[in-house]
Design an enzyme around this catalytic site. Sequence first.
Site, PDB file in Angstrom:
ATOM      1  N   ALA A  10      -3.163   7.902  -5.406  1.00  0.00           N
ATOM      2  CA  ALA A  10      -1.791   7.319  -5.440  1.00  0.00           C
ATOM      3  C   ALA A  10      -1.807   5.813  -5.821  1.00  0.00           C
ATOM      4  O   ALA A  10      -2.349   5.047  -5.131  1.00  0.00           O
ATOM      5  CB  ALA A  10      -1.154   7.369  -4.223  1.00  0.00           C
ATOM      6  N   ALA A  45       0.895  -1.070  -0.111  1.00  0.00           N
ATOM      7  CA  ALA A  45      -0.020   0.080  -0.008  1.00  0.00           C
ATOM      8  C   ALA A  45       0.734   1.170   0.147  1.00  0.00           C
ATOM      9  O   ALA A  45       2.085   1.318  -0.022  1.00  0.00           O
ATOM     10  CB  ALA A  45      -0.981  -0.029   1.294  1.00  0.00           C
ATOM     11  N   ASN A  46       0.265   2.463   0.209  1.00  0.00           N
ATOM     12  CA  ASN A  46       1.015   3.386   0.329  1.00  0.00           C
ATOM     13  C   ASN A  46       0.275   4.496   1.319  1.00  0.00           C
ATOM     14  O   ASN A  46      -0.652   4.170   1.931  1.00  0.00           O
ATOM     15  CB  ASN A  46       1.223   4.273  -1.108  1.00  0.00           C
ATOM     16  CG  ASN A  46      -0.227   4.760  -1.601  1.00  0.00           C
ATOM     17  OD1 ASN A  46      -0.760   5.503  -1.224  1.00  0.00           O
ATOM     18  ND2 ASN A  46      -0.349   4.023  -2.726  1.00  0.00           N
ATOM     19  N   ARG A  47       0.935   5.651   1.384  1.00  0.00           N
ATOM     20  CA  ARG A  47       0.657   6.655   2.713  1.00  0.00           C
ATOM     21  C   ARG A  47      -0.497   7.570   2.231  1.00  0.00           C
ATOM     22  O   ARG A  47      -0.909   8.330   3.069  1.00  0.00           O
ATOM     23  CB  ARG A  47       1.752   7.442   3.215  1.00  0.00           C
ATOM     24  CG  ARG A  47       2.645   6.195   4.010  1.00  0.00           C
ATOM     25  CD  ARG A  47       3.723   6.754   4.814  1.00  0.00           C
ATOM     26  NE  ARG A  47       3.462   8.032   5.797  1.00  0.00           N
ATOM     27  CZ  ARG A  47       3.907   8.976   6.116  1.00  0.00           C
ATOM     28  NH1 ARG A  47       5.233   9.379   5.716  1.00  0.00           N
ATOM     29  NH2 ARG A  47       3.363   9.973   6.826  1.00  0.00           N
ATOM     30  N   SER A  48      -1.057   7.345   1.132  1.00  0.00           N
ATOM     31  CA  SER A  48      -2.140   8.496   0.924  1.00  0.00           C
ATOM     32  C   SER A  48      -3.242   8.318   1.535  1.00  0.00           C
ATOM     33  O   SER A  48      -3.708   7.052   1.943  1.00  0.00           O
ATOM     34  CB  SER A  48      -2.482   8.119  -0.803  1.00  0.00           C
ATOM     35  OG  SER A  48      -3.669   9.002  -1.039  1.00  0.00           O
TER      36      SER A  48
END
Length: 424
Positions: A295, A223-226
Amino acid sequence: MDRPLNVVVGVTGGIAAYKTIQVVRDLVLAGHRVKVIATDSALRFVGAPTWEAISRQPLSMSIFEDVATVHHVALGQEADVVVIAPATANTIAKLAAGIADDLLGTTVLASRAPLVVAPAMHTEMWNHPATVANVETLRARGVTIVGPDSGQLTGTDVGPGRMSEPDAIVAAALAAASRAAVPADANVSVGAAHARPRDLAGYRVLVTAGGTREPIDPVRYLANRSSGKQGVAFALAAAARGADVTVIAAHLDSDPAAALEASGLHTIEVVTAADLAAAVEREAAEASVVVMAAAVADFTPAKFSERKIKKRAQGERMELVLVRTRDVLGDLVAHPVPGRIVVGFAAETVTDRDELVAIAREKVARKPADLLVANAVGADRGFGTDDNEAVVLAASGDVIADVSGSKRAVADAVLDRAVEMLAP
Ligand code: CTP
């Protein structure tokens, strides 16, 4: 909303009527005047004494009550917002067709107040082409559709069709009433701080928001931090300017998710970059503005393991092979549609503006979006914050604006540029 509202709550024949008791109670406790209109079948689930006690008002059931005052017209005219919860498939069909064979139907037709509908039905009924078409008709008419949620239905089945939770329905009702409270001739959006003309009325705006998740095995994902805050701010800003907004929502943090849900905007939920790419492909053809704020993962696991990967089978070191995902923004700008404005984003780990501009310029040369919004990100900036600071580049690579402030203010400043570029 600081003044008490007149809210009509229509209850139709679904087991979820028991959750509507909480909707009525929350509205009454917040100081609003609630008139409940229950259909005959609704009363088979929750009886009249409960509605009267909770709403502190006599229940309205029949068009033939209080005939001298033309009850349905009075109820409809006085209402600041009409909420129908639960709305059965049958009720939705009747609303779409404008059928007025009971007090609720006549009240809806006699009202110019915003209508908020919270569907509740079995998944098969929700997915039936007739219901899908009826819901589309209502949306096109400006009706707010809240939910339905996915989860345990009556009986043993699980899937979309569960009525949304009472707080989401109350939030959507108050938001709809507050939008409608702006005088039609005021030509501004809600909230003085965000006052903007309704310069996107008649335009379709597609917004992607949040961060994609790429599954590795049934319990793990990349995942990512968006947080999705900036994307949701774009969606709300465009809606306040009159646009017909669709949101393609990847994973959102709880605050932006709640704000989006309360707005009642048409939302398509996606998980992976591939889901997002497919949804954009379906929706972008109709859009005048596409805001690619999500993102999106650039890489996804080459192989999904159907079974949980066990560490003992891996030993001390494990290699995960990733493959490139489709570049959605790249595809959009490679196939431009005349009159459509595409807004891309670049989140970069830089410390100064010159470096940010240089990277953004290189990115917009490679992916010639009509507008590229570039901001610096790092451990303590960009993600999850309420404010943002960005440079906006045109496809030529020229910096056309430096924008900063709340994410909503940044969204409005970027939309100002998009509106200038739209053909009238
Ligand atoms: N984007 C996309 N599809 C992807 C990856 C990103 O549409 N698979 C979009 C994002 O929504 C965002 C922009 O592209 O609008 C940012 O792309 P980014 O990944 O930062 O840029 P790249 O050109 O891929 O360059 P790099 O990863 O090298 O920074």
